[in-house]
Design an enzyme around this catalytic site. Structure first.
Site, PDB file in Angstrom:
ATOM      1  N   ARG A 181      25.979  75.072  -7.521  1.00 22.58           N
ATOM      2  CA  ARG A 181      25.950  76.153  -8.512  1.00 22.58           C
ATOM      3  C   ARG A 181      27.272  76.306  -9.261  1.00 22.58           C
ATOM      4  O   ARG A 181      27.459  77.275  -9.960  1.00 22.58           O
ATOM      5  CB  ARG A 181      25.577  77.476  -7.812  1.00 22.58           C
ATOM      6  CG  ARG A 181      24.131  77.500  -7.373  1.00 22.58           C
ATOM      7  CD  ARG A 181      23.856  78.669  -6.487  1.00 22.58           C
ATOM      8  NE  ARG A 181      24.729  78.632  -5.306  1.00 22.58           N
ATOM      9  CZ  ARG A 181      24.661  79.476  -4.296  1.00 22.58           C
ATOM     10  NH1 ARG A 181      23.781  80.447  -4.321  1.00 22.58           N
ATOM     11  NH2 ARG A 181      25.469  79.373  -3.273  1.00 22.58           N
ATOM     12  N   HIS A 217      24.743  69.509  19.908  1.00 20.22           N
ATOM     13  CA  HIS A 217      25.541  68.355  20.344  1.00 20.22           C
ATOM     14  C   HIS A 217      25.467  68.128  21.863  1.00 20.22           C
ATOM     15  O   HIS A 217      25.264  67.013  22.327  1.00 20.22           O
ATOM     16  CB  HIS A 217      27.015  68.540  19.967  1.00 20.22           C
ATOM     17  CG  HIS A 217      27.239  68.846  18.513  1.00 20.22           C
ATOM     18  ND1 HIS A 217      26.488  68.295  17.512  1.00 20.22           N
ATOM     19  CD2 HIS A 217      28.137  69.649  17.883  1.00 20.22           C
ATOM     20  CE1 HIS A 217      26.921  68.728  16.335  1.00 20.22           C
ATOM     21  NE2 HIS A 217      27.915  69.562  16.542  1.00 20.22           N
ATOM     22  N   ASP A 273      26.422  76.974  18.268  1.00 17.21           N
ATOM     23  CA  ASP A 273      27.237  76.062  17.461  1.00 17.21           C
ATOM     24  C   ASP A 273      27.350  74.671  18.091  1.00 17.21           C
ATOM     25  O   ASP A 273      27.342  73.666  17.390  1.00 17.21           O
ATOM     26  CB  ASP A 273      28.638  76.676  17.282  1.00 17.21           C
ATOM     27  CG  ASP A 273      29.522  75.856  16.357  1.00 17.21           C
ATOM     28  OD1 ASP A 273      29.048  75.516  15.252  1.00 17.21           O
ATOM     29  OD2 ASP A 273      30.670  75.556  16.721  1.00 17.21           O
ATOM     30  N   LYS A 313      22.982  70.765  10.528  1.00 15.74           N
ATOM     31  CA  LYS A 313      22.841  71.849  11.487  1.00 15.74           C
ATOM     32  C   LYS A 313      23.480  73.121  10.915  1.00 15.74           C
ATOM     33  O   LYS A 313      24.310  72.984  10.013  1.00 15.74           O
ATOM     34  CB  LYS A 313      23.463  71.478  12.829  1.00 15.74           C
ATOM     35  CG  LYS A 313      24.990  71.398  12.813  1.00 15.74           C
ATOM     36  CD  LYS A 313      25.533  71.379  14.192  1.00 15.74           C
ATOM     37  CE  LYS A 313      26.013  72.734  14.621  1.00 15.74           C
ATOM     38  NZ  LYS A 313      27.437  72.985  14.406  1.00 15.74           N
ATOM     39  N   ASP A 363      22.817  65.239  13.575  1.00 20.63           N
ATOM     40  CA  ASP A 363      23.657  65.797  14.624  1.00 20.63           C
ATOM     41  C   ASP A 363      24.808  64.817  14.740  1.00 20.63           C
ATOM     42  O   ASP A 363      24.629  63.696  15.229  1.00 20.63           O
ATOM     43  CB  ASP A 363      22.890  65.886  15.950  1.00 20.63           C
ATOM     44  CG  ASP A 363      23.713  66.575  17.014  1.00 20.63           C
ATOM     45  OD1 ASP A 363      24.851  66.135  17.264  1.00 20.63           O
ATOM     46  OD2 ASP A 363      23.238  67.563  17.602  1.00 20.63           O
ATOM     47  N   HIS A 364      25.989  65.195  14.265  1.00 24.05           N
ATOM     48  CA  HIS A 364      27.019  64.172  14.112  1.00 24.05           C
ATOM     49  C   HIS A 364      27.501  63.593  15.439  1.00 24.05           C
ATOM     50  O   HIS A 364      28.082  62.525  15.478  1.00 24.05           O
ATOM     51  CB  HIS A 364      28.182  64.666  13.235  1.00 24.05           C
ATOM     52  CG  HIS A 364      29.182  65.519  13.940  1.00 24.05           C
ATOM     53  ND1 HIS A 364      29.021  66.867  14.121  1.00 24.05           N
ATOM     54  CD2 HIS A 364      30.382  65.214  14.499  1.00 24.05           C
ATOM     55  CE1 HIS A 364      30.074  67.338  14.758  1.00 24.05           C
ATOM     56  NE2 HIS A 364      30.917  66.372  15.003  1.00 24.05           N
ATOM     57  N   LYS A 410      28.539  59.302  16.993  1.00 20.42           N
ATOM     58  CA  LYS A 410      29.763  58.856  17.675  1.00 20.42           C
ATOM     59  C   LYS A 410      29.445  57.609  18.505  1.00 20.42           C
ATOM     60  O   LYS A 410      28.485  57.596  19.274  1.00 20.42           O
ATOM     61  CB  LYS A 410      30.322  59.965  18.576  1.00 20.42           C
ATOM     62  CG  LYS A 410      30.869  61.163  17.773  1.00 20.42           C
ATOM     63  CD  LYS A 410      31.480  62.193  18.705  1.00 20.42           C
ATOM     64  CE  LYS A 410      31.739  63.495  17.981  1.00 20.42           C
ATOM     65  NZ  LYS A 410      33.011  63.560  17.297  1.00 20.42           N
TER      66      LYS A 410
HETATM   67  C1  BG6 Z   1      30.653  71.247  14.644  1.00 19.98           C
HETATM   68  C2  BG6 Z   1      30.887  72.674  15.015  1.00 19.98           C
HETATM   69  O1  BG6 Z   1      29.289  70.925  14.667  1.00 19.98           O
HETATM   70  O2  BG6 Z   1      31.345  70.403  15.570  1.00 19.98           O
HETATM   71  C3  BG6 Z   1      32.372  73.008  15.033  1.00 19.98           C
HETATM   72  O3  BG6 Z   1      30.233  73.526  14.067  1.00 19.98           O
HETATM   73  C4  BG6 Z   1      33.113  72.031  15.927  1.00 19.98           C
HETATM   74  O4  BG6 Z   1      32.592  74.335  15.480  1.00 19.98           O
HETATM   75  C5  BG6 Z   1      32.744  70.587  15.580  1.00 19.98           C
HETATM   76  O5  BG6 Z   1      34.493  72.248  15.743  1.00 19.98           O
HETATM   77  C6  BG6 Z   1      33.334  69.635  16.605  1.00 19.98           C
HETATM   78  O6  BG6 Z   1      33.116  68.318  16.211  1.00 19.98           O
HETATM   79  P1  BG6 Z   1      34.035  67.140  16.749  1.00 19.98           P
HETATM   80  O7  BG6 Z   1      33.407  65.913  16.181  1.00 19.98           O
HETATM   81  O8  BG6 Z   1      35.416  67.407  16.210  1.00 19.98           O
HETATM   82  O9  BG6 Z   1      34.002  67.224  18.236  1.00 19.98           O
END
Ligand code: BG6
Length: 509
Positions: free
Chosen positions: A47, A247, A242, A155, A184-185, A189
């Site tokens: 936006r 995760h 969170d 997420k 889901d990052h 990894k």
């Molecule tokens: C995110 C959370 O999904 O993952 C954050 O919202 C967190 O609060 C982060 O800091 C941690 O990711 P990583 O890859 O640094 O462990």
């Protein structure tokens, strides 16, 4: 190497932090590694009133996240990437007619011959996911008769079981499940993926991977940072929503799952869902009281510097009862894991940043070296981050008379693979979605199964009787009573020293 078809990536929420911090750097790395398709463009949508050039300046030329890299590269190479980026202003709201957007997409498609394959990446607040999907459908932008369409959503996926179900239902009106990629990052990894390889392509671990040999499983996710600038979001979320619901339960599912019949996405995801469904849901208040601990960091002094408590952070309610520490003990109701306790914790403002899985093995059934001094268990430590690797702790004889036993380590660190380039999580996940591989993305039933386990804990923490919120000083390994979750004389393995002398232990509500 799999082939990546020509395509376009449309990012909603393109002026936001995630786009500049993660998505563009990941695409840039893919570009440098020559992994992007021949014909490819990115259309940023949001936006803000911006031109294509202003967008390129914001996310590439002036980006704090790319500046070190850009210094080492020549201008034409950087320009080659920046020229693939375009921007479209949606106006006041995401809830609008997407005819103009469609026209822009068609023009870019024709100009760059990207084909009709499109990924829509929703990097917006979750409340907009359904709205955007709906408007894309209204403009006929979800149809697959001329190239595939995929939807990636960030997420948090839902706020509770009910909201996650509603969101799934909402999205399914416009996109089919195979079109939806829930990111889901942690699954991006390398070390999380390596869990599958450790377990299923070695014959030495799997025979021991069960209740006969494993005493308990411990998973720690610790961050040294606090909530930083995300107080507004975090205060409505908390550690359980969170980190734990997504995760950590993803990691749990990979530890718990049965061997899949093959490596196809659905074969692996079916087993993960089964694993999540076998977590014993805690229903009654006593069980929830005994098996969960929540806490909040309070102000302290770390290395001579004052560190704010959670309630003093920007955009956090000064009376907040949102947890920044969550520790949960639970059991898995299936044949493999019957009776094996799992201890999982996640927290901010810990002494260090670390994520690790520790498999504690049972002691030998019959101890012959009673006076050996070796009373500790064998451990397999899977270090997700940092120092990515695997460590086995076992006993060896101390040279000399008698049988005194010492603990020794067998280890492997990814850093020893000097020549290997380890992709960033977003890089890997974006490339997978571009190639249509959903193995590392969460399926609807998987997300719902995770919420089913988490929901009663959240409800109890919010409405239960006798629920305590403990305090811990920023820079220590959580509240002093955290070890009380353990059976017998067990305790958390804390990989590092406390940074603050004052444990700051208290009950704060
Ligand atoms: C995110 C959370 O999904 O993952 C954050 O919202 C967190 O609060 C982060 O800091 C941690 O990711 P990583 O890859 O640094 O462990």
């Amino acid at each position: 190497m799999k082939k990546t078809e020509n395509q376009m990536l449309v990012i909603f929420g393109a002026s936001g932090d995630l786009t500049a911090r993660k998505l563009i750097p990941a695409l840039f790395n893919l570009y440098l590694a020559k992994q992007l398709p021949n014909n490819f463009v990115v259309l940023g949508v949001s936006r803000s009133d911006m031109t294509d050039d202003a967008f390129r300046k914001h996310v590439v030329y002036d980006s704090d996240y790319l500046k070190h890299k850009l210094k080492k590269l020549d201008e034409t190479e950087v320009k080659g990437f920046a020229d693939k980026l375009y921007y479209e202003d949606l106006g006041k709201s995401y809830d609008t007619d997407y005819k103009g957007l469609r026209k822009r997409v068609e023009e870019l498609k024709a100009a760059h011959d990207t084909s009709g394959n499109i990924i829509y990446y929703l990097s917006t607040p979750p409340t907009l996911y359904e709205t955007i999907a709906h408007n894309l459908a209204d403009a006929g932008m979800n149809t697959q008769n001329n190239g595939w369409k995929r939807l990636i959503v960030e997420k948090p996926f839902g706020y509770s079981l009910e909201t996650a179900k509603n969101l799934n239902k909402g999205l399914h009106q416009y996109f089919t499940e195979p079109q939806i990629y829930r990111i889901d990052h942690y699954l991006g990894k390398e070390t999380v993926q390596n869990l599958l390889v450790t377990r299923f392509s070695n014959s030495i671990f799997e025979p021991l991977w069960n209740r006969n040999y494993i005493q308990h499983v411990e998973i720690t996710n610790a961050e040294s940072v606090g909530v930083e600038k995300r107080g507004g979001y975090y205060d409505k979320s908390g550690a359980l929503r969170d980190m734990f619901q997504n995760h950590l339960l993803q990691i749990v599912s990979l530890v718990v799952m049965e061997p899949p019949i093959g490596d196809q996405p659905e074969e692996i995801r079916n087993e993960k869902v089964k694993a999540l469904k076998s977590l014993r849901v805690m229903e009654d208040e006593q069980t929830l009281f005994d098996n969960t601990i929540r806490a909040q960091y309070v102000g302290s002094v770390v290395n001579g510097k004052k560190v704010k408590g959670y309630r003093e952070e920007d955009d956090v309610d000064p009376n907040s009862t949102t947890e920044t520490y969550a520790a949960i003990k639970f059991y898995v109701d299936n044949w493999r894991w019957h009776g094996v306790p799992f201890y999982v914790r996640t927290a901010k403002r810990m002494p260090t940043k670390v994520t690790e899985i520790v498999i504690h093995f049972k002691p030998p059934h019959h101890q012959i070296f009673k006076d050996s001094g070796m009373h500790r268990d064998n451990k397999l430590i899977i270090r997700i981050q940092p120092d990515e690797g695997i460590l086995i702790k076992f006993g060896v004889k101390v040279p000399g008379q008698g049988f005194k036993v010492e603990r020794a380590n067998l280890d492997f660190y990814y850093s020893s693979l000097a020549q290997t380039y380890v992709m960033e999580a977003y890089e890997r996940l974006l490339l997978d979605a571009m190639q249509g591989d959903a193995t590392l993305y969460a399926r609807a039933d998987e997300v719902e199964a995770a919420w089913e386990f988490v929901d009663p804990i959240l409800n109890y923490w919010q409405n239960g009787k006798d629920v305590r919120m403990y305090g811990y000083s920023a820079g220590v390994w959580g509240p002093e009573n955290a070890d009380e979750l353990f059976e017998g004389d067990g305790f958390w393995r804390n990989p590092g020293e406390n940074l603050s002398d004052d444990p700051g232990y208290c009950v704060i509500c």
